[in-house]
Scaffold this motif. Structure first.
Motif, PDB file in Angstrom:
ATOM      1  N   ASP A 156      -7.321   3.527  -4.405  1.00  0.00           N
ATOM      2  CA  ASP A 156      -8.671   4.683  -3.349  1.00  0.00           C
ATOM      3  C   ASP A 156      -8.549   5.802  -3.344  1.00  0.00           C
ATOM      4  O   ASP A 156      -7.742   6.329  -3.359  1.00  0.00           O
ATOM      5  N   ASN A 157      -9.290   6.205  -4.131  1.00  0.00           N
ATOM      6  CA  ASN A 157      -9.066   7.166  -4.758  1.00  0.00           C
ATOM      7  C   ASN A 157      -9.488   8.188  -2.921  1.00  0.00           C
ATOM      8  O   ASN A 157      -8.713   9.196  -2.641  1.00  0.00           O
ATOM      9  N   ALA A 158     -10.604   8.102  -2.399  1.00  0.00           N
ATOM     10  CA  ALA A 158     -11.144   8.555  -1.561  1.00  0.00           C
ATOM     11  C   ALA A 158      -9.732   8.500  -0.297  1.00  0.00           C
ATOM     12  O   ALA A 158      -9.617   9.067   0.560  1.00  0.00           O
ATOM     13  N   LYS A 159      -9.292   7.807  -0.250  1.00  0.00           N
ATOM     14  CA  LYS A 159      -7.990   6.975   0.821  1.00  0.00           C
ATOM     15  C   LYS A 159      -6.927   7.693  -0.094  1.00  0.00           C
ATOM     16  O   LYS A 159      -5.596   7.697   1.195  1.00  0.00           O
ATOM     17  N   LYS A 160      -6.663   8.339  -1.226  1.00  0.00           N
ATOM     18  CA  LYS A 160      -5.690   8.671  -1.665  1.00  0.00           C
ATOM     19  C   LYS A 160      -4.260   8.190  -1.453  1.00  0.00           C
ATOM     20  O   LYS A 160      -3.706   7.246  -1.089  1.00  0.00           O
ATOM     21  N   THR A 161      -4.698   6.414  -1.711  1.00  0.00           N
ATOM     22  CA  THR A 161      -3.986   5.166  -1.679  1.00  0.00           C
ATOM     23  C   THR A 161      -4.024   4.165  -2.844  1.00  0.00           C
ATOM     24  O   THR A 161      -4.733   4.020  -3.472  1.00  0.00           O
ATOM     25  N   ALA A 162      -2.952   3.633  -3.338  1.00  0.00           N
ATOM     26  CA  ALA A 162      -2.502   3.179  -4.158  1.00  0.00           C
ATOM     27  C   ALA A 162      -1.998   1.239  -4.118  1.00  0.00           C
ATOM     28  O   ALA A 162      -1.733   1.288  -2.639  1.00  0.00           O
ATOM     29  N   TYR A 163      -2.812   0.547  -4.080  1.00  0.00           N
ATOM     30  CA  TYR A 163      -2.148  -0.578  -3.902  1.00  0.00           C
ATOM     31  C   TYR A 163      -1.476  -1.538  -4.679  1.00  0.00           C
ATOM     32  O   TYR A 163      -1.401  -1.507  -6.086  1.00  0.00           O
ATOM     33  N   LEU A 164      -0.381  -2.388  -4.820  1.00  0.00           N
ATOM     34  CA  LEU A 164       0.204  -3.036  -5.573  1.00  0.00           C
ATOM     35  C   LEU A 164       0.002  -4.524  -5.176  1.00  0.00           C
ATOM     36  O   LEU A 164       0.432  -5.192  -4.485  1.00  0.00           O
ATOM     37  N   SER A 197       0.736  -1.361  -0.275  1.00  0.00           N
ATOM     38  CA  SER A 197      -0.012   0.137  -0.031  1.00  0.00           C
ATOM     39  C   SER A 197       0.738   1.087  -0.102  1.00  0.00           C
ATOM     40  O   SER A 197       1.721   1.179   0.925  1.00  0.00           O
ATOM     41  N   CYS A 198       0.329   2.595  -0.657  1.00  0.00           N
ATOM     42  CA  CYS A 198       1.145   3.760  -1.073  1.00  0.00           C
ATOM     43  C   CYS A 198      -0.060   4.535  -0.175  1.00  0.00           C
ATOM     44  O   CYS A 198      -0.817   4.864  -1.202  1.00  0.00           O
ATOM     45  N   ALA A 199      -0.325   5.393   0.919  1.00  0.00           N
ATOM     46  CA  ALA A 199      -1.027   6.154   1.126  1.00  0.00           C
ATOM     47  C   ALA A 199      -0.322   8.170   1.011  1.00  0.00           C
ATOM     48  O   ALA A 199       1.189   7.875   1.119  1.00  0.00           O
ATOM     49  N   ALA A 200      -1.024   8.482   0.482  1.00  0.00           N
ATOM     50  CA  ALA A 200      -0.467  10.241  -0.192  1.00  0.00           C
ATOM     51  C   ALA A 200      -1.089  11.287   0.995  1.00  0.00           C
ATOM     52  O   ALA A 200      -2.611  10.897   0.753  1.00  0.00           O
ATOM     53  N   SER A 201      -0.342  11.535   1.040  1.00  0.00           N
ATOM     54  CA  SER A 201      -0.557  13.377   1.853  1.00  0.00           C
ATOM     55  C   SER A 201      -0.792  14.177   0.671  1.00  0.00           C
ATOM     56  O   SER A 201       0.596  14.061  -0.199  1.00  0.00           O
ATOM     57  N   GLY A 202      -1.959  15.274   1.109  1.00  0.00           N
ATOM     58  CA  GLY A 202      -1.557  15.680  -0.594  1.00  0.00           C
ATOM     59  C   GLY A 202      -2.897  15.863  -1.174  1.00  0.00           C
ATOM     60  O   GLY A 202      -3.254  14.935  -1.709  1.00  0.00           O
ATOM     61  N   SER A 203      -2.511  16.808  -2.017  1.00  0.00           N
ATOM     62  CA  SER A 203      -3.628  16.738  -3.199  1.00  0.00           C
ATOM     63  C   SER A 203      -3.480  15.846  -4.347  1.00  0.00           C
ATOM     64  O   SER A 203      -1.584  15.193  -4.377  1.00  0.00           O
ATOM     65  N   THR A 204      -4.423  14.852  -4.570  1.00  0.00           N
ATOM     66  CA  THR A 204      -3.784  13.822  -5.745  1.00  0.00           C
ATOM     67  C   THR A 204      -4.424  14.486  -7.786  1.00  0.00           C
ATOM     68  O   THR A 204      -5.208  13.717  -8.274  1.00  0.00           O
TER      69      THR A 204
END
Length: 125
Positions: free
Chosen positions: A72-80, A20-27
């Motif tokens: 997951d747009n709402a969570k600003k998270t990408a998964y592999l 998982s990769c969670a982002a903070s800030g604007s996407t």
């Protein structure tokens, strides 16, 4: 943008892991996330990428058919999601992001502005 990668670990060959990769800030904008990996003594290589707008996905040949990148747009998270893992998949995996990346640069690490700390993936034979 800050990125937080997680999900690495030790798994036997043929097993699965989900990073998982969670982002903070604007996407917003032409935002994309990519996964890269670096094995000991080797150069960093592209694994997969996903564009936030439209969700198009891109894979290295070594990942096609075994790995799936999603977001997951709402969570600003990408998964592999990594299935059928092989010992040669052993590496430190890094997530990267950029808010203005173009399609032709998705596979280039130098095109990404933001990087997370790596997460170790070890596949035993």
């Amino acid at each position: 943008v800050q990125l937080q990668a997680s999900g690495g670990g030790l798994v036997q060959a043929g097993g699965s892991l989900r990073l998982s990769c969670a982002a903070s800030g604007s996407t917003a904008g032409s935002y994309a996330m990519g996964w890269f990996r670096q094995a000991p003594g080797k150069e960093r290589e592209f694994v997969a990428a996903i564009r936030w707008r439209g969700g198009s996905t891109h894979y290295a040949d070594s990942a096609k058919g075994r790995f799936t990148i999603s977001r997951d747009n709402a969570k600003k998270t990408a998964y592999l999601q990594m299935n059928s893992l092989k010992p040669e998949d052993t590496a430190v995996y890094y997530c990267a992001a950029d808010d203005a990346i173009i399609l032709s640069s998705l596979r280039m690490g130098s095109a990404y502005k933001y990087w997370g700390h790596g997460t170790q993936v070890t596949v035993s034979s």
